[in-house]
Every structure is written in C-alpha cells, then in structure tokens.
Design a protein around this motif. Sequence first.
Motif, PDB file in Angstrom:
ATOM      1  N   ILE A 137       5.504   2.878   2.347  1.00 20.04           N
ATOM      2  CA  ILE A 137       4.854   3.006   3.657  1.00 20.04           C
ATOM      3  C   ILE A 137       3.828   1.883   3.834  1.00 20.04           C
ATOM      4  O   ILE A 137       3.767   1.236   4.888  1.00 20.04           O
ATOM      5  CB  ILE A 137       4.189   4.394   3.803  1.00 20.04           C
ATOM      6  CG1 ILE A 137       5.232   5.508   3.680  1.00 20.04           C
ATOM      7  CG2 ILE A 137       3.465   4.488   5.153  1.00 20.04           C
ATOM      8  CD1 ILE A 137       4.648   6.909   3.580  1.00 20.04           C
ATOM      9  N   VAL A 138       3.026   1.642   2.801  1.00 19.17           N
ATOM     10  CA  VAL A 138       2.032   0.556   2.853  1.00 19.17           C
ATOM     11  C   VAL A 138       2.725  -0.781   3.117  1.00 19.17           C
ATOM     12  O   VAL A 138       2.283  -1.577   3.964  1.00 19.17           O
ATOM     13  CB  VAL A 138       1.215   0.499   1.546  1.00 19.17           C
ATOM     14  CG1 VAL A 138       0.327  -0.755   1.516  1.00 19.17           C
ATOM     15  CG2 VAL A 138       0.355   1.750   1.381  1.00 19.17           C
ATOM     16  N   GLU A 139       3.825  -1.028   2.426  1.00 20.41           N
ATOM     17  CA  GLU A 139       4.559  -2.292   2.575  1.00 20.41           C
ATOM     18  C   GLU A 139       5.094  -2.448   3.996  1.00 20.41           C
ATOM     19  O   GLU A 139       5.060  -3.543   4.565  1.00 20.41           O
ATOM     20  CB  GLU A 139       5.695  -2.350   1.563  1.00 20.41           C
ATOM     21  CG  GLU A 139       6.545  -3.620   1.629  1.00 20.41           C
ATOM     22  CD  GLU A 139       5.735  -4.912   1.509  1.00 20.41           C
ATOM     23  OE1 GLU A 139       6.141  -5.913   2.129  1.00 20.41           O
ATOM     24  OE2 GLU A 139       4.698  -4.916   0.807  1.00 20.41           O
ATOM     25  N   ARG A 140       5.580  -1.343   4.587  1.00 25.68           N
ATOM     26  CA  ARG A 140       6.113  -1.416   5.957  1.00 25.68           C
ATOM     27  C   ARG A 140       4.997  -1.764   6.936  1.00 25.68           C
ATOM     28  O   ARG A 140       5.210  -2.517   7.902  1.00 25.68           O
ATOM     29  CB  ARG A 140       6.758  -0.070   6.338  1.00 25.68           C
ATOM     30  CG  ARG A 140       7.483  -0.095   7.689  1.00 25.68           C
ATOM     31  CD  ARG A 140       8.705  -0.999   7.630  1.00 25.68           C
ATOM     32  NE  ARG A 140       9.354  -1.161   8.926  1.00 25.68           N
ATOM     33  CZ  ARG A 140       8.988  -2.048   9.849  1.00 25.68           C
ATOM     34  NH1 ARG A 140       7.961  -2.866   9.626  1.00 25.68           N
ATOM     35  NH2 ARG A 140       9.637  -2.141  10.990  1.00 25.68           N
ATOM     36  N   ILE A 141       3.808  -1.249   6.710  1.00 27.75           N
ATOM     37  CA  ILE A 141       2.669  -1.559   7.577  1.00 27.75           C
ATOM     38  C   ILE A 141       2.229  -3.002   7.363  1.00 27.75           C
ATOM     39  O   ILE A 141       1.890  -3.709   8.326  1.00 27.75           O
ATOM     40  CB  ILE A 141       1.527  -0.547   7.340  1.00 27.75           C
ATOM     41  CG1 ILE A 141       1.975   0.845   7.819  1.00 27.75           C
ATOM     42  CG2 ILE A 141       0.255  -0.978   8.073  1.00 27.75           C
ATOM     43  CD1 ILE A 141       1.061   1.968   7.437  1.00 27.75           C
ATOM     44  N   ALA A 158      -5.002   1.706   3.662  1.00 30.21           N
ATOM     45  CA  ALA A 158      -5.595   2.950   4.168  1.00 30.21           C
ATOM     46  C   ALA A 158      -4.639   3.673   5.113  1.00 30.21           C
ATOM     47  O   ALA A 158      -4.474   4.901   5.037  1.00 30.21           O
ATOM     48  CB  ALA A 158      -6.923   2.661   4.870  1.00 30.21           C
ATOM     49  N   LEU A 159      -3.992   2.897   5.991  1.00 19.08           N
ATOM     50  CA  LEU A 159      -3.029   3.507   6.918  1.00 19.08           C
ATOM     51  C   LEU A 159      -1.832   4.086   6.161  1.00 19.08           C
ATOM     52  O   LEU A 159      -1.353   5.178   6.471  1.00 19.08           O
ATOM     53  CB  LEU A 159      -2.538   2.464   7.930  1.00 19.08           C
ATOM     54  CG  LEU A 159      -3.269   2.376   9.267  1.00 19.08           C
ATOM     55  CD1 LEU A 159      -2.615   1.300  10.131  1.00 19.08           C
ATOM     56  CD2 LEU A 159      -3.271   3.701  10.001  1.00 19.08           C
ATOM     57  N   GLY A 160      -1.345   3.345   5.163  1.00 19.50           N
ATOM     58  CA  GLY A 160      -0.223   3.824   4.362  1.00 19.50           C
ATOM     59  C   GLY A 160      -0.573   5.100   3.620  1.00 19.50           C
ATOM     60  O   GLY A 160       0.229   6.048   3.574  1.00 19.50           O
ATOM     61  N   ASP A 161      -1.778   5.135   3.058  1.00 25.90           N
ATOM     62  CA  ASP A 161      -2.229   6.345   2.364  1.00 25.90           C
ATOM     63  C   ASP A 161      -2.342   7.518   3.337  1.00 25.90           C
ATOM     64  O   ASP A 161      -2.020   8.661   2.991  1.00 25.90           O
ATOM     65  CB  ASP A 161      -3.582   6.106   1.689  1.00 25.90           C
ATOM     66  CG  ASP A 161      -3.471   5.231   0.438  1.00 25.90           C
ATOM     67  OD1 ASP A 161      -2.346   5.082  -0.094  1.00 25.90           O
ATOM     68  OD2 ASP A 161      -4.503   4.695  -0.004  1.00 25.90           O
ATOM     69  N   PHE A 162      -2.804   7.228   4.545  1.00 26.76           N
ATOM     70  CA  PHE A 162      -2.939   8.270   5.566  1.00 26.76           C
ATOM     71  C   PHE A 162      -1.573   8.891   5.887  1.00 26.76           C
ATOM     72  O   PHE A 162      -1.426  10.125   5.887  1.00 26.76           O
ATOM     73  CB  PHE A 162      -3.562   7.669   6.830  1.00 26.76           C
ATOM     74  CG  PHE A 162      -3.526   8.582   8.026  1.00 26.76           C
ATOM     75  CD1 PHE A 162      -4.399   9.645   8.142  1.00 26.76           C
ATOM     76  CD2 PHE A 162      -2.608   8.363   9.048  1.00 26.76           C
ATOM     77  CE1 PHE A 162      -4.358  10.493   9.247  1.00 26.76           C
ATOM     78  CE2 PHE A 162      -2.564   9.195  10.151  1.00 26.76           C
ATOM     79  CZ  PHE A 162      -3.439  10.270  10.249  1.00 26.76           C
ATOM     80  N   TYR A 163      -0.576   8.042   6.130  1.00 22.31           N
ATOM     81  CA  TYR A 163       0.741   8.575   6.493  1.00 22.31           C
ATOM     82  C   TYR A 163       1.451   9.216   5.302  1.00 22.31           C
ATOM     83  O   TYR A 163       2.203  10.184   5.463  1.00 22.31           O
ATOM     84  CB  TYR A 163       1.604   7.493   7.156  1.00 22.31           C
ATOM     85  CG  TYR A 163       1.144   7.215   8.567  1.00 22.31           C
ATOM     86  CD1 TYR A 163       1.243   8.188   9.549  1.00 22.31           C
ATOM     87  CD2 TYR A 163       0.563   5.996   8.907  1.00 22.31           C
ATOM     88  CE1 TYR A 163       0.781   7.968  10.838  1.00 22.31           C
ATOM     89  CE2 TYR A 163       0.096   5.766  10.196  1.00 22.31           C
ATOM     90  CZ  TYR A 163       0.209   6.751  11.161  1.00 22.31           C
ATOM     91  OH  TYR A 163      -0.250   6.535  12.441  1.00 22.31           O
ATOM     92  N   ALA A 164       1.180   8.734   4.096  1.00 22.60           N
ATOM     93  CA  ALA A 164       1.738   9.383   2.903  1.00 22.60           C
ATOM     94  C   ALA A 164       1.123  10.773   2.729  1.00 22.60           C
ATOM     95  O   ALA A 164       1.828  11.744   2.418  1.00 22.60           O
ATOM     96  CB  ALA A 164       1.478   8.532   1.667  1.00 22.60           C
ATOM     97  N   ALA A 165      -0.191  10.865   2.936  1.00 27.33           N
ATOM     98  CA  ALA A 165      -0.858  12.168   2.831  1.00 27.33           C
ATOM     99  C   ALA A 165      -0.320  13.130   3.884  1.00 27.33           C
ATOM    100  O   ALA A 165      -0.114  14.317   3.613  1.00 27.33           O
ATOM    101  CB  ALA A 165      -2.373  12.000   2.992  1.00 27.33           C
TER     102      ALA A 165
END
Length: 200
Positions: A137-141, A158-165
């Motif tokens: 997810i982080v890589e896609r962002i 941070a955005l990747g962590d947010f969507y993973a959570a």
Amino acid sequence: MAGRPREFDRDNALKQARDVFWTHGYEGTALSDLVEALGIASARIYAAFGSKEALFREAVELYEAEEGSFAQRALAKQDGSAREAIERMLTDAAELYTRRGKPKGCMVVSAATNYSSGNESVMSWLAEHRQQRTASIVERIRQAVSSGELRTDTDAEALGDFYAALLHGLSVQARDGVPRNRLLALIPPAMSVLAASAKH
C-alpha cells in the motif's frame, strides 16, 4: 464385500483445513477439529501435510492465492489512480470479509492475534505477511506521488499505514458481526484522507 476406501482428495482437504483455521485461528484449532472437518484420521493428515503448522502455512498460502489476493490485484493495477486502487481494495475487503457461508474477516489478520510462546514462529510469519501488504500500500502511494497524482509533500508511509490499519480493522469489524453495508459506508470518508493529498 467391503467397498474401497474413499479416495483422498488433498486439494479439497486443504480447502477444508483453510476454513477451519480461518474460523478458529491457529491455536483455536485442535487436531480433532481437523480430523472431523477433513473426515480422515490424524495419521493421514500428518502423512499428507507433515504437521499442523505445515498444514496451516499451506492453508494460508492457499488463502492468499485465492480469496486473499484481492489486495494485491487492486494495488497492482496500473491503469488507474492510487485512489481507485485503494478504494477497490477496501471495497473488495468489505465484500470478501462478509460473504455468506464463509468465515468472516481476513484469515491472515484473525488466525493468530493471540498466541503462546511455542507458536511464536507461526505468528511472526503471519506478521510478515501483514507487513508485506502494508508495504504494498505504501509503495502504491509512493508511485502516486512520483506520477504527480499526489502532492510531493505527501507522507506516503503514514498514509499507507493508515489504509493498512483500516484494512485490518475491517477484518475485525466483520468478525464482530458488523454488516457489509456499514463496512462499505466507512470507505468514502476514509478516501477523503487521500483526496486531501491530491494535486488540484
């Protein structure tokens, strides 16, 4: 004359084992549960799969190749925006995690939330699977930042962590019986977080 013993279907047995582990988790699944679900003796289970842990790992790999592949498919699609990819991932998750006749939630999230010290290697292995999903997810962002879809000051991690959570939280909500319509309803406000980083 006695009939011939039923032919052992390893692929079908693996699918049944996957659903038992998916429902009850690794530690919550006893060998007797597997014997009952697969309809074969424990000796045949060990002969076919090696051990409970080996069977579990193979069951998780089957899950990730089939049901659990939705996230990778959504994120790997390059002919759309990161917003579309993440929205598709979350929508597919809400639908998968609440399907009728299937265990609720994500097997990789729910199969090993609590564990004894003797099963630490299994839990670490599952944690790596979840971390890989987060990294995707982080890589896609990051790609969206590079392509100009998102602003250069976007905190991709941070955005990747947010969507993973959020993705993992959908699994917990589904396990708790939150209906599909409520899971789907939380996606638009979640997507507004990404929209705030979009170039206008």
